[in-house]
Design a protein around this motif. Structure first.
Motif, PDB file in Angstrom:
ATOM      1  N   PRO A 192       0.835  -1.205   0.000  1.00  0.00           N
ATOM      2  CA  PRO A 192       0.000   0.000   0.000  1.00  0.00           C
ATOM      3  C   PRO A 192       0.869   1.254   0.000  1.00  0.00           C
ATOM      4  CG  PRO A 192       0.147  -0.878   2.210  1.00  0.00           C
ATOM      5  CD  PRO A 192       0.926  -1.808   1.341  1.00  0.00           C
ATOM      6  N   LYS A 193       0.264   2.364  -0.297  1.00  0.00           N
ATOM      7  CA  LYS A 193       0.983   3.641  -0.259  1.00  0.00           C
ATOM      8  C   LYS A 193       1.243   4.025   1.202  1.00  0.00           C
ATOM      9  CE  LYS A 193       0.726   8.347  -1.936  1.00  0.00           C
ATOM     10  NZ  LYS A 193      -0.158   9.392  -2.461  1.00  0.00           N
ATOM     11  N   ILE A 194       2.469   4.485   1.446  1.00  0.00           N
ATOM     12  CA  ILE A 194       2.850   4.888   2.806  1.00  0.00           C
ATOM     13  C   ILE A 194       3.364   6.325   2.731  1.00  0.00           C
ATOM     14  CG2 ILE A 194       4.550   4.511   4.662  1.00  0.00           C
ATOM     15  CD1 ILE A 194       4.414   1.489   3.759  1.00  0.00           C
ATOM     16  N   ASP A 196       3.804  10.350   5.126  1.00  0.00           N
ATOM     17  CA  ASP A 196       3.678  10.980   6.438  1.00  0.00           C
ATOM     18  C   ASP A 196       2.625  12.088   6.454  1.00  0.00           C
ATOM     19  OD1 ASP A 196       4.988  12.772   4.922  1.00  0.00           O
ATOM     20  OD2 ASP A 196       6.672  13.095   6.301  1.00  0.00           O
ATOM     21  N   TYR A 197       1.532  11.871   5.745  1.00  0.00           N
ATOM     22  CA  TYR A 197       0.410  12.794   5.906  1.00  0.00           C
ATOM     23  C   TYR A 197      -0.854  11.958   6.144  1.00  0.00           C
ATOM     24  CZ  TYR A 197      -0.190  11.671   0.950  1.00  0.00           C
ATOM     25  OH  TYR A 197      -0.326  11.014  -0.241  1.00  0.00           O
ATOM     26  N   PRO A 198      -1.806  12.549   6.886  1.00  0.00           N
ATOM     27  CA  PRO A 198      -3.005  11.770   7.233  1.00  0.00           C
ATOM     28  C   PRO A 198      -3.841  11.417   6.008  1.00  0.00           C
ATOM     29  CG  PRO A 198      -3.035  13.960   8.293  1.00  0.00           C
ATOM     30  CD  PRO A 198      -1.821  13.891   7.459  1.00  0.00           C
ATOM     31  N   PHE A 199      -4.579  10.338   6.114  1.00  0.00           N
ATOM     32  CA  PHE A 199      -5.472   9.842   5.060  1.00  0.00           C
ATOM     33  C   PHE A 199      -4.734   9.487   3.773  1.00  0.00           C
ATOM     34  CE2 PHE A 199      -8.235  12.536   7.750  1.00  0.00           C
ATOM     35  CZ  PHE A 199      -8.955  11.506   8.324  1.00  0.00           C
ATOM     36  N   THR A 200      -3.590   8.850   3.944  1.00  0.00           N
ATOM     37  CA  THR A 200      -2.872   8.327   2.777  1.00  0.00           C
ATOM     38  C   THR A 200      -3.664   7.164   2.195  1.00  0.00           C
ATOM     39  OG1 THR A 200      -0.804   8.932   3.804  1.00  0.00           O
ATOM     40  CG2 THR A 200      -0.683   7.344   2.016  1.00  0.00           C
ATOM     41  N   ALA A 220      -6.669  -6.567   7.163  1.00  0.00           N
ATOM     42  CA  ALA A 220      -7.115  -5.434   6.359  1.00  0.00           C
ATOM     43  C   ALA A 220      -6.468  -4.173   6.900  1.00  0.00           C
ATOM     44  CB  ALA A 220      -8.632  -5.316   6.428  1.00  0.00           C
ATOM     45  N   ASP A 221      -5.952  -3.388   5.968  1.00  0.00           N
ATOM     46  CA  ASP A 221      -5.394  -2.076   6.330  1.00  0.00           C
ATOM     47  C   ASP A 221      -6.442  -1.074   5.861  1.00  0.00           C
ATOM     48  OD1 ASP A 221      -3.936   0.312   6.495  1.00  0.00           O
ATOM     49  OD2 ASP A 221      -3.027  -0.025   4.534  1.00  0.00           O
ATOM     50  N   VAL A 222      -7.040  -0.383   6.800  1.00  0.00           N
ATOM     51  CA  VAL A 222      -8.138   0.512   6.429  1.00  0.00           C
ATOM     52  C   VAL A 222      -7.762   1.969   6.684  1.00  0.00           C
ATOM     53  CG1 VAL A 222     -10.058  -1.121   6.589  1.00  0.00           C
ATOM     54  CG2 VAL A 222      -9.148  -0.101   8.655  1.00  0.00           C
ATOM     55  N   ASP A 295      10.856   2.374  17.745  1.00  0.00           N
ATOM     56  CA  ASP A 295      12.265   2.622  17.424  1.00  0.00           C
ATOM     57  C   ASP A 295      12.642   4.072  17.744  1.00  0.00           C
ATOM     58  OD1 ASP A 295      11.987   4.107  14.427  1.00  0.00           O
ATOM     59  OD2 ASP A 295      10.356   2.775  14.995  1.00  0.00           O
ATOM     60  N   MET A 296      11.647   4.933  17.932  1.00  0.00           N
ATOM     61  CA  MET A 296      11.914   6.356  18.170  1.00  0.00           C
ATOM     62  C   MET A 296      12.280   6.596  19.638  1.00  0.00           C
ATOM     63  SD  MET A 296      11.630   7.795  15.253  1.00  0.00           S
ATOM     64  CE  MET A 296      11.245   9.546  15.322  1.00  0.00           C
ATOM     65  N   PRO A 297      13.150   7.612  19.865  1.00  0.00           N
ATOM     66  CA  PRO A 297      13.556   7.862  21.257  1.00  0.00           C
ATOM     67  C   PRO A 297      12.421   8.463  22.092  1.00  0.00           C
ATOM     68  CG  PRO A 297      14.489   9.524  19.780  1.00  0.00           C
ATOM     69  CD  PRO A 297      13.820   8.520  18.904  1.00  0.00           C
ATOM     70  N   SER A 321       7.922  -2.013  16.075  1.00  0.00           N
ATOM     71  CA  SER A 321       8.321  -0.991  15.117  1.00  0.00           C
ATOM     72  C   SER A 321       8.157  -1.553  13.707  1.00  0.00           C
ATOM     73  CB  SER A 321       9.781  -0.578  15.327  1.00  0.00           C
ATOM     74  OG  SER A 321      10.226   0.135  14.178  1.00  0.00           O
ATOM     75  N   ALA A 322       7.352  -0.874  12.906  1.00  0.00           N
ATOM     76  CA  ALA A 322       7.158  -1.307  11.520  1.00  0.00           C
ATOM     77  C   ALA A 322       8.430  -1.060  10.723  1.00  0.00           C
ATOM     78  CB  ALA A 322       5.989  -0.554  10.888  1.00  0.00           C
ATOM     79  N   VAL A 323       9.299  -0.162  11.227  1.00  0.00           N
ATOM     80  CA  VAL A 323      10.526   0.166  10.506  1.00  0.00           C
ATOM     81  C   VAL A 323      11.629  -0.866  10.771  1.00  0.00           C
ATOM     82  CG1 VAL A 323      12.431   1.834  10.377  1.00  0.00           C
ATOM     83  CG2 VAL A 323      10.060   2.614  10.226  1.00  0.00           C
ATOM     84  N   THR A 324      11.863  -1.186  12.045  1.00  0.00           N
ATOM     85  CA  THR A 324      12.935  -2.140  12.357  1.00  0.00           C
ATOM     86  C   THR A 324      12.431  -3.590  12.425  1.00  0.00           C
ATOM     87  OG1 THR A 324      12.592  -2.009  14.748  1.00  0.00           O
ATOM     88  CG2 THR A 324      14.086  -0.381  13.776  1.00  0.00           C
TER      89      THR A 324
HETATM   90  N1  LIG Z   1       9.941   5.725  12.908  1.00  0.00           N
HETATM   91  C1  LIG Z   1       8.918   5.044  12.475  1.00  0.00           C
HETATM   92  N2  LIG Z   1       8.115   5.547  11.523  1.00  0.00           N
HETATM   93  C2  LIG Z   1       7.054   4.816  11.089  1.00  0.00           C
HETATM   94  C3  LIG Z   1       6.796   3.554  11.627  1.00  0.00           C
HETATM   95  N3  LIG Z   1       5.672   3.054  11.003  1.00  0.00           N
HETATM   96  C4  LIG Z   1       5.287   4.010  10.136  1.00  0.00           C
HETATM   97  N4  LIG Z   1       6.101   5.069  10.169  1.00  0.00           N
HETATM   98  C5  LIG Z   1       5.970   6.298   9.371  1.00  0.00           C
HETATM   99  O1  LIG Z   1       4.755   6.926   9.668  1.00  0.00           O
HETATM  100  C6  LIG Z   1       4.197   7.556   8.515  1.00  0.00           C
HETATM  101  C7  LIG Z   1       2.772   7.079   8.263  1.00  0.00           C
HETATM  102  O2  LIG Z   1       2.813   5.733   7.961  1.00  0.00           O
HETATM  103  P1  LIG Z   1       1.612   4.974   7.232  1.00  0.00           P
HETATM  104  O3  LIG Z   1       1.959   3.520   7.264  1.00  0.00           O
HETATM  105  O4  LIG Z   1       1.308   5.570   5.931  1.00  0.00           O
HETATM  106  O5  LIG Z   1       0.447   5.277   8.256  1.00  0.00           O
HETATM  107  P2  LIG Z   1      -1.105   4.899   8.150  1.00  0.00           P
HETATM  108  O6  LIG Z   1      -1.544   4.575   9.527  1.00  0.00           O
HETATM  109  O7  LIG Z   1      -1.298   3.884   7.138  1.00  0.00           O
HETATM  110  O8  LIG Z   1      -1.754   6.298   7.713  1.00  0.00           O
HETATM  111  P3  LIG Z   1      -3.150   6.581   6.968  1.00  0.00           P
HETATM  112  O9  LIG Z   1      -3.267   5.620   5.857  1.00  0.00           O
HETATM  113  O10 LIG Z   1      -3.039   7.989   6.479  1.00  0.00           O
HETATM  114  O11 LIG Z   1      -4.193   6.432   8.010  1.00  0.00           O
HETATM  115  C8  LIG Z   1       5.137   7.223   7.381  1.00  0.00           C
HETATM  116  O12 LIG Z   1       5.997   8.312   7.155  1.00  0.00           O
HETATM  117  C9  LIG Z   1       5.903   6.039   7.885  1.00  0.00           C
HETATM  118  O13 LIG Z   1       7.187   5.929   7.319  1.00  0.00           O
HETATM  119  C10 LIG Z   1       7.667   3.021  12.642  1.00  0.00           C
HETATM  120  O14 LIG Z   1       7.520   1.929  13.179  1.00  0.00           O
HETATM  121  N5  LIG Z   1       8.704   3.831  13.039  1.00  0.00           N
END
Ligand SMILES: Nc1nc2c(ncn2[C@@H]2O[C@H](COP(=O)(O)OP(=O)(O)OP(=O)(O)O)[C@@H](O)[C@H]2O)c(=O)[nH]1
Ligand SMILES: [Mg+2]
Length: 483
Positions: A192-194, A196-200, A220-222, A295-297, A321-324
């Motif tokens: 899916p599209k990811i 850093d703005y709401p309602f992606t 499901a990712d909603v 993963d964030m401080p 953490s979805a990142v690490t």
């Molecule tokens: N540091 C960090 N950033 C994350 C993590 N998970 C997601 N992000 C960031 O958070 C932002 C939003 O992530 P999305 O996955 O698009 O969030 P979403 O909940 O799907 O957002 P919507 O679809 O708009 O509701 C992106 O810039 C991601 O890279 C994480 O575990 N750690």
């Protein structure tokens, strides 16, 4: 590519069991030289049945095997012994399977047979043929020793299409930008599209997640939910509608608080309040609390507070953490475990609709239709499922059986129909590979074949020379059909 729905599609050929032949037989006793008819009925063929099984998650079983048959009925025998009914063949399909009948010639979907959405729901997709009647049924006051019986009804084979519409086992729920799409991308093949703005995310995405144990489930990712969503703010109702059919909620919380520096515990309470405002029942759903972006401080204090609140509410809690990828393995294992448990306890809250009866009714209606076409001068072609089966069930080596068939034609109104189409006495009428000479609409009125219940029958002694010539008790009417 994001996907809204997963589909799994396959086509199979199903055939009920043929009916067993009725028996032509006469009673034989030591002190009675020749008794009355006592041929039993053939058994009914079994049916091919689809059954909805919540433990299945795909139609993989039908990928490589395409032909399924039910057992045939056995033939009737003398001394009024009926044949045994064939057993059904039950094919298990996952929840959310749509079944369609395919057109015989084009193999294009013709109509929907059923949408199987409840555990245990069943539908007959290929009914078995009826057993032929034994000669005890063809007795009348004037025909006391019928020397014929009916053959079994052959079952028809046909193609059906199965389509599984995947229903998500779990839904990722949370404020916008908490990382729902990032999580599903990390856990499955969904992309899916990811951002850093709401309602992606504007439409739900589905991802299949496989746990280390081999168990898999659909997530499901909603779209993100905000305060007031239950009243229609943001994507409000649209979004909430999507999770209505989902058994488990993965409640994702952003531990960094986003740009607005929100408090994670407040976010958690806000989302739960929206869920219960939309439907009290939604707030009661099993929930797993997922503290994301660990993963964030500086998140530790918030993690501990949220953990306490989640535990107070009785929900399992995971810091990830979805990142690490930290903490995700444990989260997946717990989700798989709960999904498995929930699948086993899904309750049937509505009584099961017996779709079989409806389908059967529809088939019969179409079956009974009789089509009459003029092939050439004085030659007519009659077709239709029910009438063709009558012809197939007739023993063509037996004059009495043929006379009985003609009586049935008259009774179902075929003679009158032919006459109204312009068929004249002496014309040839063809059904399948057989031909009859048309005798006119009123010619058969007095044929004395009323079907009489076996119990009502009483005959003593020999009735005709024909019977005497065939003193042996058992002879199957179904030539070529004997086992
Ligand atoms: N540091 C960090 N950033 C994350 C993590 N998970 C997601 N992000 C960031 O958070 C932002 C939003 O992530 P999305 O996955 O698009 O969030 P979403 O909940 O799907 O957002 P919507 O679809 O708009 O509701 C992106 O810039 C991601 O890279 C994480 O575990 N750690
Ligand atoms: Mg998203």
């Amino acid at each position: 590519m994001p996907t809204n729905t997963f589909t799994d599609l396959c086509r199979i050929n199903v055939k009920g069991g043929d009916g067993g032949a009725g028996c032509m037989s006469f009673r034989r006793e030591a002190h009675v030289p020749k008794g009355g008819p006592d041929g039993g009925d053939g058994g009914d063929g079994g049916s091919v049945v689809l059954e909805c099984d919540p433990q299945l998650s795909s139609l993989i079983d039908y990928r490589f095997k395409h032909h399924f048959k039910a057992e045939r009925g056995t033939h009737g025998r003398g001394a009024r012994r009926h044949g045994k009914d064939g057993s059904d063949t039950v094919l298990r399909v996952p929840l959310g399977t749509v079944v369609r009948e395919l057109d015989h010639e084009t193999l294009e979907p013709a109509f929907e047979i059923a949408d199987l959405t409840q555990p245990g729901q069943r539908v007959i997709v290929a009914p078995g043929g009826a057993g032929g009647k034994g000669n005890i049924h063809f007795v009348t006051s004037v025909r006391r020793a019928p020397a014929f019986a009916e053959k079994g009804e052959p079952a028809q084979d046909h193609w059906i299409e199965l389509e599984m519409k995947i229903m998500a086992d779990a839904a990722l729920v949370g404020m916008p930008s908490v990382g729902k799409s990032s999580l599903i991308a990390r856990l499955s093949a969904a992309r899916p599209k990811i951002a850093d703005y709401p309602f992606t995310t504007l439409v739900p995405n589905l991802g299949m997640v496989r746990a280390k144990t081999g168990e898999s489930f659909v997530v499901a990712d909603v779209p993100g939910l905000i305060e007031g969503a239950s009243e229609g703010r943001g994507l409000g109702h649209e979004f909430l509608r999507h999770i209505e059919r989902t058994a488990l909620i993965l409640h994702v919380v952003d531990m960094t608080g986003g740009y607005e520096g929100r408090d994670p515990v407040e976010d958690y309470e806000t989302i739960n309040a929206e869920l219960s405002a939309y439907a009290a029942e939604l707030a009661e759903r099993p929930q797993i609390v997922v503290a994301n972006k660990c993963d964030m401080p500086g998140v530790e204090e918030g993690v501990e507070r949220l953990r306490d609140v989640a535990e107070r509410d009785g929900h399992p809690f995971f810091a990830v953490s979805a990142v690490t990828g930290e903490g995700l393995e444990e989260l997946v294992l717990e989700t798989a475990r709960e999904v498995h448990e929930l699948r086993q306890t899904i309750e049937v809250d509505e009584p099961l609709v017996d779709v079989s009866a409806k389908v059967e009714q529809m088939r019969r209606r179409r079956d009974r239709a009789i089509d009459i076409r003029r092939e050439s001068k004085g030659v007519w072609r009659v077709s239709g499922g029910a009438i063709e089966r009558m012809v197939i069930q007739t023993d063509w080596d037996n004059d009495e059986a043929i006379a009985y068939l003609q009586h049935r034609f008259n009774r179902i109104g075929l003679d009158a129909r032919l006459s109204s189409e312009g068929c004249l006495p002496g014309d040839e009428v063809r059904i399948l590979g057989f031909a009859f000479s048309y005798e006119g609409a009123d010619a058969e009125e007095d044929v004395p074949y009323d079907e009489v219940e076996a119990v009502a029958f009483e005959v003593e002694g020999v009735e005709s020379a024909d019977d005497a010539a065939d003193p042996v008790g058992e002879r199957l009417a179904g030539t070529g059909e004997e086992e």
